[in-house]
Design a protein around this motif. Structure first.
Motif, PDB file in Angstrom:
ATOM      1  N   GLN A   1      -1.487   5.642   2.656  1.00  0.00           N
ATOM      2  CA  GLN A   1      -2.464   5.088   1.767  1.00  0.00           C
ATOM      3  C   GLN A   1      -3.010   6.492   0.928  1.00  0.00           C
ATOM      4  N   TRP A   2      -2.764   6.502  -0.408  1.00  0.00           N
ATOM      5  CA  TRP A   2      -1.915   5.792  -1.190  1.00  0.00           C
ATOM      6  C   TRP A   2      -1.104   6.507  -1.956  1.00  0.00           C
TER       7      TRP A   2
ATOM      8  N   HIS B   1       3.785  -1.226   3.215  1.00  0.00           N
ATOM      9  CA  HIS B   1       4.047  -0.704   1.690  1.00  0.00           C
ATOM     10  C   HIS B   1       5.200  -1.386   1.531  1.00  0.00           C
TER      11      HIS B   1
ATOM     12  N   CYS C   1      -1.408  -3.164  -0.048  1.00  0.00           N
ATOM     13  CA  CYS C   1      -1.682  -2.408   1.109  1.00  0.00           C
ATOM     14  C   CYS C   1      -3.198  -1.643   1.153  1.00  0.00           C
TER      15      CYS C   1
ATOM     16  N   HIS D   1      -4.174   0.102  -3.841  1.00  0.00           N
ATOM     17  CA  HIS D   1      -2.666  -0.367  -3.782  1.00  0.00           C
ATOM     18  C   HIS D   1      -1.864  -0.309  -5.035  1.00  0.00           C
TER      19      HIS D   1
ATOM     20  N   MET E   1      -0.137   3.830  -6.601  1.00  0.00           N
ATOM     21  CA  MET E   1       1.033   4.602  -5.675  1.00  0.00           C
ATOM     22  C   MET E   1       2.278   4.252  -6.387  1.00  0.00           C
TER      23      MET E   1
END
Length: 230
Positions: free
Chosen positions: A103-104, A161, A200, A204, A207
């Motif tokens: 994260q992340w 993920h 996630c 989110h 990433m």
């Protein structure tokens, strides 16, 4: 790379993606023919051509609309199963890369090299160079050789993920405590973008994944340079 007003999927950059594009066109043609046939039947019944008692009570019609869907399902299932098993095959990979979701951000480890590992963070908008894509660029790219079987080992450190690159036909969940694997072969040099495809957390959408495919000699030069820097 997708572009504005694009219709259809991204251009294929791997043999598996090419197969998926062909299967997509195959399935869409079947759906198109079914739609045309159903519209014809509806139009014919509205015009009372098919509403007489002989047609509605015909056993032959019942046989047709029982057998025909089964044949259609077979026509869709056979190529689908072929591609499914093709995607699961990992034969003598030339390179193994482990992708670990956080994260992340993503961290990568080239397991065939002793110390080749790095983290890949998204480049903030204010730090982008001209020509770079907002929300898609990372400070480190996953550099891989073209025309080489590559095994991706994918897991996560905290929450779920998903490592996904559409042009390469790769989408694999990263599950904490579980090591999933997938294979890819990139057929042409280029830069391919992806993102985490699992919700996630709050960041989110920040990433991204950048895969850079280069000829083998350039990959060897890059790996040597990275190892020297480490």
């Amino acid at each position: 790379m997708a572009h504005p007003s694009q219709l259809g999927l991204q251009d294929a950059a791997s043999p598996v993606m090419e197969e998926l594009l062909h299967f997509h066109d195959h399935a869409m043609m079947i759906l198109f023919l079914i739609s045309i046939f159903v519209l014809y039947i509806i139009a014919a019944m509205v015009s009372t051509k098919l509403t007489n008692k002989f047609i509605l009570d015909s056993q032959e019609i019942e046989v047709v609309w029982t057998v025909l869907p089964a044949v259609i399902l077979i026509l869709i299932a056979m190529p689908s199963l072929r591609i499914l098993y093709l995607m699961d095959e990992i034969n003598d990979p030339h390179l193994t890369i482990k992708a670990l979701g956080h994260q992340w951000y993503w961290s990568y480890e080239y397991t065939d090299y002793e110390d080749l590992a790095f983290d890949a963070y998204m480049i903030p908008t204010q730090d982008l160079n001209p020509g770079q894509f907002r929300l898609l660029e990372t400070d480190h790219r996953v550099v891989v050789p073209v025309d080489s079987p590559i095994r991706m080992l994918i897991s996560a450190e905290d929450v779920l993920h998903s490592w996904a690159v559409p042009a390469l036909a790769v989408k694999m969940d990263a599950v904490p405590g579980r090591l999933n694997q997938t294979a890819l072969v990139i057929s042409r040099p280029g830069i391919y973008y992806g993102q985490c495809s699992e919700i996630c957390g709050a960041n989110h959408s920040f990433m991204p994944i950048v895969v850079e495919a280069v000829p083998l000699q350039y990959f060897e030069s890059w790996s040597s340079m990275i190892l020297q820097d480490i």
